[in-house]
Write an enzyme that holds these catalytic residues in place. Sequence first.
Site, PDB file in Angstrom:
ATOM      1  N   ASP A 165      53.741  48.160  44.070  1.00 20.77           N
ATOM      2  CA  ASP A 165      54.492  49.336  43.635  1.00 20.77           C
ATOM      3  C   ASP A 165      54.537  50.313  44.811  1.00 20.77           C
ATOM      4  O   ASP A 165      54.139  49.963  45.941  1.00 20.77           O
ATOM      5  CB  ASP A 165      53.897  49.937  42.354  1.00 20.77           C
ATOM      6  CG  ASP A 165      52.577  50.668  42.576  1.00 20.77           C
ATOM      7  OD1 ASP A 165      52.051  50.640  43.714  1.00 20.77           O
ATOM      8  OD2 ASP A 165      52.066  51.276  41.610  1.00 20.77           O
ATOM      9  N   CYS A 223      48.740  47.870  44.368  1.00 23.68           N
ATOM     10  CA  CYS A 223      49.203  49.169  43.861  1.00 23.68           C
ATOM     11  C   CYS A 223      48.221  50.216  44.367  1.00 23.68           C
ATOM     12  O   CYS A 223      47.497  49.951  45.330  1.00 23.68           O
ATOM     13  CB  CYS A 223      49.358  49.158  42.335  1.00 23.68           C
ATOM     14  SG  CYS A 223      47.872  48.874  41.373  1.00 23.68           S
ATOM     15  N   THR A 238      45.483  51.541  42.958  1.00 25.06           N
ATOM     16  CA  THR A 238      44.093  51.122  42.709  1.00 25.06           C
ATOM     17  C   THR A 238      43.923  49.610  42.631  1.00 25.06           C
ATOM     18  O   THR A 238      42.796  49.121  42.686  1.00 25.06           O
ATOM     19  CB  THR A 238      43.611  51.692  41.365  1.00 25.06           C
ATOM     20  OG1 THR A 238      44.478  51.164  40.339  1.00 25.06           O
ATOM     21  CG2 THR A 238      43.646  53.211  41.349  1.00 25.06           C
ATOM     22  N   HIS A 254      33.950  30.905  42.619  1.00 26.10           N
ATOM     23  CA  HIS A 254      33.509  30.870  41.216  1.00 26.10           C
ATOM     24  C   HIS A 254      34.655  30.893  40.215  1.00 26.10           C
ATOM     25  O   HIS A 254      34.566  30.269  39.165  1.00 26.10           O
ATOM     26  CB  HIS A 254      32.584  32.063  40.912  1.00 26.10           C
ATOM     27  CG  HIS A 254      31.277  32.012  41.629  1.00 26.10           C
ATOM     28  ND1 HIS A 254      30.145  32.674  41.176  1.00 26.10           N
ATOM     29  CD2 HIS A 254      30.901  31.379  42.770  1.00 26.10           C
ATOM     30  CE1 HIS A 254      29.141  32.449  42.013  1.00 26.10           C
ATOM     31  NE2 HIS A 254      29.579  31.676  42.995  1.00 26.10           N
ATOM     32  N   HIS A 314      31.221  25.885  37.518  1.00 27.62           N
ATOM     33  CA  HIS A 314      32.246  26.920  37.359  1.00 27.62           C
ATOM     34  C   HIS A 314      33.481  26.391  36.626  1.00 27.62           C
ATOM     35  O   HIS A 314      34.214  27.160  36.012  1.00 27.62           O
ATOM     36  CB  HIS A 314      32.639  27.487  38.721  1.00 27.62           C
ATOM     37  CG  HIS A 314      31.476  28.095  39.458  1.00 27.62           C
ATOM     38  ND1 HIS A 314      30.805  29.196  38.986  1.00 27.62           N
ATOM     39  CD2 HIS A 314      30.830  27.713  40.594  1.00 27.62           C
ATOM     40  CE1 HIS A 314      29.818  29.495  39.810  1.00 27.62           C
ATOM     41  NE2 HIS A 314      29.816  28.606  40.790  1.00 27.62           N
TER      42      HIS A 314
HETATM   43  C1  RB5 Z   1      50.803  54.782  40.524  1.00 30.46           C
HETATM   44  O1  RB5 Z   1      50.702  56.154  40.587  1.00 30.46           O
HETATM   45  C2  RB5 Z   1      49.450  54.172  40.158  1.00 30.46           C
HETATM   46  O2  RB5 Z   1      49.153  54.438  38.837  1.00 30.46           O
HETATM   47  C3  RB5 Z   1      49.460  52.682  40.431  1.00 30.46           C
HETATM   48  O3  RB5 Z   1      49.748  52.465  41.781  1.00 30.46           O
HETATM   49  C4  RB5 Z   1      48.172  51.956  40.164  1.00 30.46           C
HETATM   50  O4  RB5 Z   1      47.091  52.582  40.758  1.00 30.46           O
HETATM   51  C5  RB5 Z   1      47.919  51.622  38.746  1.00 30.46           C
HETATM   52  O5  RB5 Z   1      46.927  50.994  38.384  1.00 30.46           O
END
Ligand code: RB5
Length: 148
Positions: free
Chosen positions: A8, A65, A67, A98, A133
Amino acid sequence: MKIALGADHGGFQLKEEIKAMLQSMDHEVVDMGCDCEQSVDYPDYALPVAEKVASGELDRGILICGTGIGMSIAANKVKGVRCALVHDLFSAKATREHNDSNVLAMGARVIGPGVAQEIVKIWLGTEFTGGRHSQRLEKIGNIEAKHV
Ligand code: RB5
């Protein structure tokens, strides 16, 4: 290896850097977007990458993304996908050995490009150990079958 990439807006820049690295390593990269830093919804990019891997059309997927969390949650909804959210080198190796993870998720707001590149190299270069596993992955498959 044939590798699908998706990101994203939060992961766009890191995706571009990972793509360049993979191409320099002679991997076949299929970039499924996004194409700029304009705000988008991460499930729209997790889904096509996850489907390409689940169908066997491509070998692995990498999702980025902010996070890595949203991407990993979304990708793991697709049957046959084992997406691992990884931000350290130990986990990159362990999840291949694993979990036989076939999709990797990372957060561009969590780690820098240097660590991300090392994670990708280790993750691509580590084989599944099998043995004990395998029965655990079978049990994950049983959960998928029960919750269609
Ligand atoms: C976008 O702002 C953010 O929510 C996305 O990149 C991600 O971290 C979602 O899990």
